[in-house]
Design a protein around this motif. Sequence first.
Motif, short mmCIF file in Angstrom:
data_model
loop_
_atom_site.label_atom_id
_atom_site.label_comp_id
_atom_site.label_asym_id
_atom_site.label_seq_id
_atom_site.Cartn_x
_atom_site.Cartn_y
_atom_site.Cartn_z
N GLU A 105 0.82 -1.22 0.00
CA GLU A 105 0.00 0.00 0.00
C GLU A 105 0.84 1.26 0.00
O GLU A 105 0.41 2.30 -0.49
N ASP A 106 2.04 1.20 0.55
CA ASP A 106 2.89 2.39 0.65
C ASP A 106 4.33 2.02 0.36
O ASP A 106 5.04 1.53 1.24
N PRO A 107 4.79 2.19 -0.90
CA PRO A 107 4.02 2.69 -2.03
C PRO A 107 3.10 1.61 -2.61
O PRO A 107 3.31 0.42 -2.36
N GLU A 108 2.12 2.02 -3.39
CA GLU A 108 1.19 1.06 -4.00
C GLU A 108 1.89 0.27 -5.09
O GLU A 108 2.54 0.85 -5.96
N GLY A 109 1.79 -1.04 -5.02
CA GLY A 109 2.45 -1.89 -5.98
C GLY A 109 2.60 -3.31 -5.43
O GLY A 109 1.76 -3.77 -4.66
N ASP A 138 12.26 -6.63 -0.74
CA ASP A 138 11.74 -5.35 -0.25
C ASP A 138 11.64 -4.30 -1.35
O ASP A 138 11.13 -3.20 -1.10
N ASP A 139 12.11 -4.60 -2.57
CA ASP A 139 11.80 -3.72 -3.70
C ASP A 139 10.28 -3.72 -3.90
O ASP A 139 9.62 -4.75 -3.67
N VAL A 140 9.73 -2.60 -4.34
CA VAL A 140 8.30 -2.53 -4.66
C VAL A 140 8.15 -2.23 -6.14
O VAL A 140 8.62 -1.19 -6.63
N ILE A 141 7.53 -3.15 -6.88
CA ILE A 141 7.30 -2.96 -8.31
C ILE A 141 6.02 -2.14 -8.47
O ILE A 141 4.95 -2.53 -8.01
N VAL A 142 6.14 -0.98 -9.13
CA VAL A 142 4.98 -0.09 -9.26
C VAL A 142 4.50 0.05 -10.70
O VAL A 142 3.35 0.42 -10.94
N LYS A 154 3.10 0.94 -17.28
CA LYS A 154 1.72 0.68 -16.83
C LYS A 154 1.74 0.38 -15.33
O LYS A 154 2.47 -0.49 -14.88
N LYS A 155 0.92 1.12 -14.59
CA LYS A 155 0.87 0.92 -13.14
C LYS A 155 0.34 -0.48 -12.80
O LYS A 155 -0.58 -0.98 -13.43
N VAL A 156 0.95 -1.07 -11.76
CA VAL A 156 0.45 -2.34 -11.22
C VAL A 156 0.26 -2.13 -9.72
O VAL A 156 1.20 -1.85 -8.99
N ALA A 157 -0.99 -2.27 -9.28
CA ALA A 157 -1.30 -1.99 -7.88
C ALA A 157 -1.34 -3.23 -7.01
O ALA A 157 -1.23 -3.13 -5.78
N ILE A 206 10.62 0.36 -10.12
CA ILE A 206 10.60 -0.12 -8.75
C ILE A 206 10.94 1.01 -7.79
O ILE A 206 11.54 2.02 -8.18
N VAL A 207 10.52 0.83 -6.56
CA VAL A 207 10.92 1.75 -5.49
C VAL A 207 11.81 0.96 -4.54
O VAL A 207 11.39 -0.06 -3.99
N ARG A 208 13.06 1.43 -4.42
CA ARG A 208 14.04 0.75 -3.56
C ARG A 208 14.57 1.76 -2.55
O ARG A 208 15.15 2.77 -2.93
N LYS A 209 14.30 1.48 -1.29
CA LYS A 209 14.72 2.38 -0.20
C LYS A 209 14.27 3.81 -0.43
O LYS A 209 15.02 4.78 -0.25
N GLY A 210 13.00 3.90 -0.89
CA GLY A 210 12.40 5.21 -1.05
C GLY A 210 12.70 5.90 -2.36
O GLY A 210 12.14 6.96 -2.65
N LYS A 211 13.57 5.34 -3.19
CA LYS A 211 13.94 5.96 -4.45
C LYS A 211 13.43 5.13 -5.63
O LYS A 211 13.57 3.92 -5.64
#
Length: 332
Positions: free
Chosen positions: A255-259, A279-283, A288-291, A313-318
């Motif tokens: 949910e934070d970030p969404e992905g 812990d990477d987040v795929i967004v 194309k967004k994936v929620a 991806i979002v990794r450590k906030g970046k």
Amino acid sequence: MTLLLLAALAQEDDLEAKFTRSLGKVAAAVAEASAPSVVAIEVDRDPRSDGDGFNPNQGAAPDYYRRPEGLVSGAIVGADGWILTSYFNVSGEIRGIKVRQDSKTWPAKLVGYDKPKDIALLKIEAEGLPVLRTAVMEEIKTGRTVFVMGRSPDASRATITDGIVSAVHRFKESAIQVDAEMNFGSTGGPCLDAQGRLVGIAAHINPKSSWGQSGGVGFVTRIDAIEGVLEKLKKGEKIEKAKTPWIGILGADSEDPEGVRVQEVLSGSPAEAAKLEADDVIVEVDGKKVATLAELQQTVQGRKVDQDVTLTIVRKGKEQKVKVTLGENPNE
């Protein structure tokens, strides 16, 4: 109070004992009635072909995942010599197949197969064979008791294990999931209900499957799914498996970030080659967004094996971009 508690526990123990005795009687009756329709299959093959190796994600000894050279199992589905088994049992470089039961042996021919359903149809020259009745699949629901039978390692003796139906829709609706113990010997054998009726064929056990064998996670190709292709198989049709694209992660909704948050990067996977990390987040996939994990799976399955995709991806906030070359899912 203590006496009441002891009495309640004694009653529970008594109920459990009665259930165990009742289950044992049902299993014995099913085994006795169904054993004549269960066969052993002897496959003469190069043991290194299609099956040698192990899944590196399991951390178990490699020999646990190697296809053994012993007998496998099958079920009689036609009085005139039609035998169903798992496709895996007869895959690879085959020099010959024999069907055995007690002191009888027949040479067998591989007539057709359906790889996605992991079933194969054999033919022997015989008449008047005992055929299993077919279960009413609408009655096979989660929690129902089922039995898996085989004829391995001894062709003269049928084996039986019991379990329950864990899920009724697996492998694109063509299989059910059961917790009855299954292994390389019993795969290809029949799964039966408490009345000894054929629910399906024990399948989807191979060295590449992440669930292994005898682990309480097994799959049975449903008899109604088999009946839908049986006539095609009798005519010699060979249904090949389409390649399913795969990234190679275990993930969960974020949910934070969404992905989709990566929980684990599987060894030897495209994700590992692309240096994805837990812990990477795929967004996004190709912008194309994936929620959710379901959206990610659907998006990837719309691509092709060996196709390059760009993950955001979002990794450590970046946020950053990662290119992944999709591989073939080894479990489908």
